[in-house]
Design a protein around this motif. Structure first.
Motif, PDB file in Angstrom:
ATOM      1  N   PHE A   3       1.838 -21.625  -6.629  1.00  0.00           N
ATOM      2  CA  PHE A   3       2.102 -20.396  -5.891  1.00  0.00           C
ATOM      3  C   PHE A   3       1.585 -20.566  -4.469  1.00  0.00           C
ATOM      4  O   PHE A   3       0.469 -21.015  -4.261  1.00  0.00           O
ATOM      5  N   THR A   4       2.398 -20.223  -3.492  1.00  0.00           N
ATOM      6  CA  THR A   4       1.970 -20.283  -2.103  1.00  0.00           C
ATOM      7  C   THR A   4       1.885 -18.874  -1.543  1.00  0.00           C
ATOM      8  O   THR A   4       2.624 -17.979  -1.957  1.00  0.00           O
ATOM      9  N   LEU A   5       0.981 -18.681  -0.619  1.00  0.00           N
ATOM     10  CA  LEU A   5       0.818 -17.382   0.021  1.00  0.00           C
ATOM     11  C   LEU A   5       2.057 -17.052   0.832  1.00  0.00           C
ATOM     12  O   LEU A   5       2.657 -17.916   1.460  1.00  0.00           O
ATOM     13  N   SER A   6       2.415 -15.792   0.817  1.00  0.00           N
ATOM     14  CA  SER A   6       3.502 -15.325   1.674  1.00  0.00           C
ATOM     15  C   SER A   6       3.008 -14.061   2.374  1.00  0.00           C
ATOM     16  O   SER A   6       1.832 -13.710   2.287  1.00  0.00           O
ATOM     17  N   HIS A   7       3.900 -13.405   3.057  1.00  0.00           N
ATOM     18  CA  HIS A   7       3.523 -12.203   3.791  1.00  0.00           C
ATOM     19  C   HIS A   7       4.388 -11.043   3.342  1.00  0.00           C
ATOM     20  O   HIS A   7       5.508 -11.227   2.885  1.00  0.00           O
ATOM     21  N   GLY A   8       3.844  -9.855   3.485  1.00  0.00           N
ATOM     22  CA  GLY A   8       4.573  -8.655   3.115  1.00  0.00           C
ATOM     23  C   GLY A   8       3.979  -7.445   3.806  1.00  0.00           C
ATOM     24  O   GLY A   8       3.146  -7.572   4.717  1.00  0.00           O
ATOM     25  N   PHE A   9       4.392  -6.287   3.345  1.00  0.00           N
ATOM     26  CA  PHE A   9       3.943  -5.027   3.935  1.00  0.00           C
ATOM     27  C   PHE A   9       3.521  -4.072   2.837  1.00  0.00           C
ATOM     28  O   PHE A   9       4.150  -4.009   1.785  1.00  0.00           O
ATOM     29  N   VAL A  74       0.379  -7.669   5.472  1.00  0.00           N
ATOM     30  CA  VAL A  74      -0.667  -8.289   4.653  1.00  0.00           C
ATOM     31  C   VAL A  74      -0.192  -9.633   4.118  1.00  0.00           C
ATOM     32  O   VAL A  74       0.998  -9.917   4.117  1.00  0.00           O
ATOM     33  N   MET A  75      -1.148 -10.419   3.636  1.00  0.00           N
ATOM     34  CA  MET A  75      -0.801 -11.622   2.887  1.00  0.00           C
ATOM     35  C   MET A  75      -0.505 -11.203   1.455  1.00  0.00           C
ATOM     36  O   MET A  75      -1.186 -10.335   0.902  1.00  0.00           O
ATOM     37  N   VAL A  76       0.499 -11.804   0.875  1.00  0.00           N
ATOM     38  CA  VAL A  76       0.809 -11.601  -0.541  1.00  0.00           C
ATOM     39  C   VAL A  76       0.195 -12.793  -1.255  1.00  0.00           C
ATOM     40  O   VAL A  76       0.684 -13.907  -1.162  1.00  0.00           O
ATOM     41  N   ASP A  77      -0.909 -12.536  -1.960  1.00  0.00           N
ATOM     42  CA  ASP A  77      -1.672 -13.639  -2.543  1.00  0.00           C
ATOM     43  C   ASP A  77      -1.713 -13.629  -4.072  1.00  0.00           C
ATOM     44  O   ASP A  77      -2.419 -14.421  -4.680  1.00  0.00           O
ATOM     45  N   VAL A  78      -0.944 -12.742  -4.688  1.00  0.00           N
ATOM     46  CA  VAL A  78      -0.865 -12.687  -6.148  1.00  0.00           C
ATOM     47  C   VAL A  78       0.607 -12.817  -6.529  1.00  0.00           C
ATOM     48  O   VAL A  78       1.459 -12.097  -5.984  1.00  0.00           O
ATOM     49  N   PRO A  79       0.940 -13.737  -7.431  1.00  0.00           N
ATOM     50  CA  PRO A  79       2.339 -13.918  -7.824  1.00  0.00           C
ATOM     51  C   PRO A  79       3.001 -12.609  -8.240  1.00  0.00           C
ATOM     52  O   PRO A  79       2.368 -11.728  -8.819  1.00  0.00           O
ATOM     53  N   GLY A  80       4.265 -12.474  -7.906  1.00  0.00           N
ATOM     54  CA  GLY A  80       5.023 -11.277  -8.249  1.00  0.00           C
ATOM     55  C   GLY A  80       5.105 -10.265  -7.123  1.00  0.00           C
ATOM     56  O   GLY A  80       5.633  -9.166  -7.302  1.00  0.00           O
ATOM     57  N   GLY A  81       4.582 -10.606  -5.947  1.00  0.00           N
ATOM     58  CA  GLY A  81       4.674  -9.696  -4.802  1.00  0.00           C
ATOM     59  C   GLY A  81       3.529  -8.718  -4.680  1.00  0.00           C
ATOM     60  O   GLY A  81       3.717  -7.594  -4.206  1.00  0.00           O
ATOM     61  N   TRP A  82       2.339  -9.139  -5.054  1.00  0.00           N
ATOM     62  CA  TRP A  82       1.168  -8.255  -5.016  1.00  0.00           C
ATOM     63  C   TRP A  82       0.160  -8.758  -3.989  1.00  0.00           C
ATOM     64  O   TRP A  82       0.047  -9.949  -3.745  1.00  0.00           O
ATOM     65  N   ALA A  91      -6.545  -7.963   6.189  1.00  0.00           N
ATOM     66  CA  ALA A  91      -5.616  -7.202   7.033  1.00  0.00           C
ATOM     67  C   ALA A  91      -6.298  -6.020   7.731  1.00  0.00           C
ATOM     68  O   ALA A  91      -5.647  -5.281   8.469  1.00  0.00           O
ATOM     69  N   GLY A  92      -7.595  -5.829   7.497  1.00  0.00           N
ATOM     70  CA  GLY A  92      -8.324  -4.749   8.153  1.00  0.00           C
ATOM     71  C   GLY A  92      -8.189  -3.391   7.474  1.00  0.00           C
ATOM     72  O   GLY A  92      -8.415  -2.356   8.092  1.00  0.00           O
ATOM     73  N   LEU A  93      -7.854  -3.398   6.192  1.00  0.00           N
ATOM     74  CA  LEU A  93      -7.628  -2.140   5.472  1.00  0.00           C
ATOM     75  C   LEU A  93      -8.782  -1.761   4.542  1.00  0.00           C
ATOM     76  O   LEU A  93      -8.617  -0.948   3.634  1.00  0.00           O
ATOM     77  N   GLU A  94      -9.952  -2.311   4.779  1.00  0.00           N
ATOM     78  CA  GLU A  94     -11.130  -2.074   3.930  1.00  0.00           C
ATOM     79  C   GLU A  94     -11.370  -0.592   3.648  1.00  0.00           C
ATOM     80  O   GLU A  94     -11.623  -0.200   2.510  1.00  0.00           O
ATOM     81  N   GLU A  95     -11.290   0.244   4.661  1.00  0.00           N
ATOM     82  CA  GLU A  95     -11.607   1.666   4.472  1.00  0.00           C
ATOM     83  C   GLU A  95     -10.617   2.393   3.565  1.00  0.00           C
ATOM     84  O   GLU A  95     -10.887   3.497   3.111  1.00  0.00           O
ATOM     85  N   HIS A  96      -9.494   1.763   3.265  1.00  0.00           N
ATOM     86  CA  HIS A  96      -8.473   2.401   2.427  1.00  0.00           C
ATOM     87  C   HIS A  96      -8.415   1.832   1.008  1.00  0.00           C
ATOM     88  O   HIS A  96      -7.623   2.288   0.192  1.00  0.00           O
ATOM     89  N   ILE A  97      -9.245   0.850   0.694  1.00  0.00           N
ATOM     90  CA  ILE A  97      -9.187   0.193  -0.612  1.00  0.00           C
ATOM     91  C   ILE A  97      -9.579   1.137  -1.747  1.00  0.00           C
ATOM     92  O   ILE A  97      -9.004   1.089  -2.820  1.00  0.00           O
ATOM     93  N   GLY A  98     -10.525   1.998  -1.493  1.00  0.00           N
ATOM     94  CA  GLY A  98     -10.902   3.011  -2.477  1.00  0.00           C
ATOM     95  C   GLY A  98     -11.164   2.451  -3.865  1.00  0.00           C
ATOM     96  O   GLY A  98     -11.933   1.516  -4.052  1.00  0.00           O
ATOM     97  N   GLU A  99     -10.498   3.007  -4.870  1.00  0.00           N
ATOM     98  CA  GLU A  99     -10.715   2.684  -6.279  1.00  0.00           C
ATOM     99  C   GLU A  99     -10.338   1.250  -6.641  1.00  0.00           C
ATOM    100  O   GLU A  99     -10.778   0.759  -7.679  1.00  0.00           O
ATOM    101  N   LEU A 100      -9.543   0.589  -5.841  1.00  0.00           N
ATOM    102  CA  LEU A 100      -9.128  -0.781  -6.161  1.00  0.00           C
ATOM    103  C   LEU A 100     -10.324  -1.713  -6.278  1.00  0.00           C
ATOM    104  O   LEU A 100     -10.281  -2.683  -7.019  1.00  0.00           O
TER     105      LEU A 100
END
Length: 112
Positions: A3-9, A74-82, A91-100
């Motif tokens: 699996f190689t890293l890709s990019h997404g939104f 963001v980088m897509v770093d989990v197979p299946g588009g996650w 990606a600088g989204l730390e403050e929005h991660i919440g429950e994850l």
């Protein structure tokens, strides 16, 4: 298979957090109920993310409410588009991660 890293939104709402995914009757957000997940759905393009948002929530929200959503690269770093919490932090989204970031979130009481 390698699996190689890709990019997404990813989709973001200032109060709901990052869009995690959906089931037949519900959407899941990082700040409102991540359904025990620690990854989020990533879309191949901004346009596809917005089409998904409009198809799933468009009929239920006013134009003002829809305008609060945004897309973030963001980088897509989990197979299946996650995208993982690590990719969201990069990606600088730390403050929005919440429950994850809390693997115990999905306990019987519904919270940590």
């Amino acid at each position: 298979m390698l699996f190689t890293l890709s990019h997404g939104f990813v989709l973001l709402h200032p109060d709901r957090g990052i869009y995690v995914g959906r089931s037949a009757d519900r959407t899941y957000w990082s700040k409102l109920g991540a359904a025990g997940r620690n990854v989020v759905a990533a879309f191949p393009s901004r346009a596809e993310a917005m089409v998904h948002l409009d198809a799933w929530l468009g009929c239920r929200l006013s134009p003002d409410e829809l305008s609060q959503f945004s897309c973030h690269h963001v980088m897509v770093d989990v197979p299946g588009g996650w995208a993982s919490c690590w990719a969201l932090r990069v990606a600088g989204l730390e403050e929005h991660i919440g429950e994850l970031a809390h693997p115990c979130w999905d306990n019987p009481m519904g919270q940590c």
